[in-house]
Design a protein around this motif. Structure first.
Motif, mmCIF file in Angstrom:
data_model
loop_
_atom_site.group_PDB
_atom_site.id
_atom_site.type_symbol
_atom_site.label_atom_id
_atom_site.label_comp_id
_atom_site.label_asym_id
_atom_site.label_seq_id
_atom_site.Cartn_x
_atom_site.Cartn_y
_atom_site.Cartn_z
ATOM 1 N N THR A 36 0.841 -1.189 0.000
ATOM 2 C CA THR A 36 0.000 0.000 0.000
ATOM 3 C C THR A 36 0.876 1.240 0.000
ATOM 4 O O THR A 36 1.472 1.575 1.027
ATOM 5 N N PRO A 37 1.008 1.908 -1.163
ATOM 6 C CA PRO A 37 1.795 3.139 -1.181
ATOM 7 C C PRO A 37 1.036 4.266 -0.489
ATOM 8 O O PRO A 37 -0.158 4.423 -0.698
ATOM 9 N N ASP A 38 1.729 5.003 0.367
ATOM 10 C CA ASP A 38 1.128 6.170 1.017
ATOM 11 C C ASP A 38 1.472 7.434 0.250
ATOM 12 O O ASP A 38 0.621 8.296 0.058
ATOM 13 N N THR A 39 2.742 7.540 -0.176
ATOM 14 C CA THR A 39 3.169 8.699 -0.957
ATOM 15 C C THR A 39 4.066 8.242 -2.086
ATOM 16 O O THR A 39 4.790 7.260 -1.962
ATOM 17 N N ALA A 40 4.001 8.947 -3.180
ATOM 18 C CA ALA A 40 4.890 8.717 -4.317
ATOM 19 C C ALA A 40 5.077 10.054 -5.011
ATOM 20 O O ALA A 40 4.099 10.731 -5.324
ATOM 21 N N SER A 41 6.336 10.429 -5.215
ATOM 22 C CA SER A 41 6.601 11.695 -5.886
ATOM 23 C C SER A 41 7.904 11.603 -6.661
ATOM 24 O O SER A 41 8.819 10.874 -6.284
ATOM 25 N N ALA A 42 7.951 12.333 -7.776
ATOM 26 C CA ALA A 42 9.158 12.405 -8.585
ATOM 27 C C ALA A 42 9.717 13.810 -8.472
ATOM 28 O O ALA A 42 8.980 14.798 -8.512
ATOM 29 N N SER A 43 11.037 13.875 -8.296
ATOM 30 C CA SER A 43 11.720 15.161 -8.223
ATOM 31 C C SER A 43 13.034 15.017 -8.978
ATOM 32 O O SER A 43 13.909 14.251 -8.555
ATOM 33 N N GLY A 44 13.150 15.742 -10.066
ATOM 34 C CA GLY A 44 14.335 15.595 -10.891
ATOM 35 C C GLY A 44 14.418 14.180 -11.413
ATOM 36 O O GLY A 44 13.490 13.697 -12.050
ATOM 37 N N GLU A 45 15.502 13.489 -11.123
ATOM 38 C CA GLU A 45 15.680 12.117 -11.579
ATOM 39 C C GLU A 45 15.367 11.087 -10.507
ATOM 40 O O GLU A 45 15.642 9.907 -10.681
ATOM 41 N N GLU A 46 14.793 11.498 -9.384
ATOM 42 C CA GLU A 46 14.520 10.578 -8.282
ATOM 43 C C GLU A 46 13.026 10.352 -8.083
ATOM 44 O O GLU A 46 12.227 11.268 -8.222
ATOM 45 N N LEU A 47 12.691 9.113 -7.726
ATOM 46 C CA LEU A 47 11.332 8.737 -7.366
ATOM 47 C C LEU A 47 11.350 8.346 -5.899
ATOM 48 O O LEU A 47 12.136 7.492 -5.483
ATOM 49 N N THR A 48 10.519 8.985 -5.086
ATOM 50 C CA THR A 48 10.410 8.673 -3.664
ATOM 51 C C THR A 48 9.060 8.000 -3.424
ATOM 52 O O THR A 48 8.024 8.512 -3.852
ATOM 53 N N VAL A 49 9.097 6.835 -2.757
ATOM 54 C CA VAL A 49 7.877 6.073 -2.470
ATOM 55 C C VAL A 49 7.925 5.626 -1.018
ATOM 56 O O VAL A 49 8.945 5.131 -0.539
ATOM 57 N N SER A 50 6.820 5.786 -0.307
ATOM 58 C CA SER A 50 6.708 5.255 1.047
ATOM 59 C C SER A 50 5.361 4.564 1.187
ATOM 60 O O SER A 50 4.417 4.858 0.452
ATOM 61 N N GLY A 51 5.282 3.627 2.119
ATOM 62 C CA GLY A 51 4.037 2.909 2.323
ATOM 63 C C GLY A 51 4.213 1.739 3.263
ATOM 64 O O GLY A 51 5.137 1.703 4.085
ATOM 65 N N SER A 52 3.345 0.737 3.119
ATOM 66 C CA SER A 52 3.376 -0.433 3.994
ATOM 67 C C SER A 52 3.161 -1.704 3.170
ATOM 68 O O SER A 52 2.701 -1.643 2.033
ATOM 69 N N PHE A 53 3.495 -2.846 3.780
ATOM 70 C CA PHE A 53 3.305 -4.137 3.128
ATOM 71 C C PHE A 53 2.886 -5.164 4.167
ATOM 72 O O PHE A 53 3.161 -5.023 5.358
ATOM 73 N N ALA A 54 2.210 -6.220 3.714
ATOM 74 C CA ALA A 54 1.796 -7.320 4.591
ATOM 75 C C ALA A 54 1.523 -8.540 3.727
ATOM 76 O O ALA A 54 1.112 -8.421 2.572
ATOM 77 N N GLY A 55 1.758 -9.721 4.285
ATOM 78 C CA GLY A 55 1.485 -10.959 3.570
ATOM 79 C C GLY A 55 2.124 -12.143 4.259
ATOM 80 O O GLY A 55 2.550 -12.056 5.414
ATOM 81 N N GLU A 56 2.174 -13.263 3.548
ATOM 82 C CA GLU A 56 2.797 -14.475 4.050
ATOM 83 C C GLU A 56 3.891 -14.891 3.090
ATOM 84 O O GLU A 56 3.745 -14.768 1.874
ATOM 85 N N MET A 57 4.999 -15.406 3.650
ATOM 86 C CA MET A 57 6.122 -15.859 2.843
ATOM 87 C C MET A 57 6.335 -17.347 3.066
ATOM 88 O O MET A 57 6.056 -17.872 4.143
ATOM 89 N N GLY A 58 6.830 -18.025 2.023
ATOM 90 C CA GLY A 58 7.111 -19.447 2.119
ATOM 91 C C GLY A 58 8.346 -19.805 1.317
ATOM 92 O O GLY A 58 8.850 -18.997 0.532
#
Length: 87
Positions: A36-58
């Motif tokens: 679930t991304p909370d924020t996403a923004s591009a500035s110049g040549e950079e992309l900043t993304v923040s958020g959360s994740f959840a699930g099961e791994m095997g």
């Protein structure tokens, strides 16, 4: 990320059990991994993304193509990353 949402999320993790390395995997199809991304923004040549994740791994014998969730590891957390350059 396309249109502000995560497409085809996947994750991998190496866990150490004694002297053994165990590689764990998850996808939105296999373990119900959600990002679930909370924020996403591009500035110049950079992309900043923040958020959360959840699930099961095997475990997987073929790098995540087939994931065994008979003894799953529940995961959740947050992320804040800066990627670049954006092309």
């Amino acid at each position: 990320m396309v249109g502000g949402s995560a497409n085809a999320p996947e994750a991998s993790l190496t866990r150490i059990d004694g002297d053994e390395r165990v590689k764990l995997y998850s996808t939105d199809e296999a373990g119900g991994l959600s990002i679930t991304p909370d924020t996403a923004s591009a500035s110049g040549e950079e992309l900043t993304v923040s958020g959360s994740f959840a699930g099961e791994m095997g475990i997987s014998e073929n790098y995540g193509r087939d994931i065994d969730l008979n003894d799953p590891l529940a995961v959740s957390g947050t992320f804040d990353v800066v990627l670049g350059p954006v092309e």
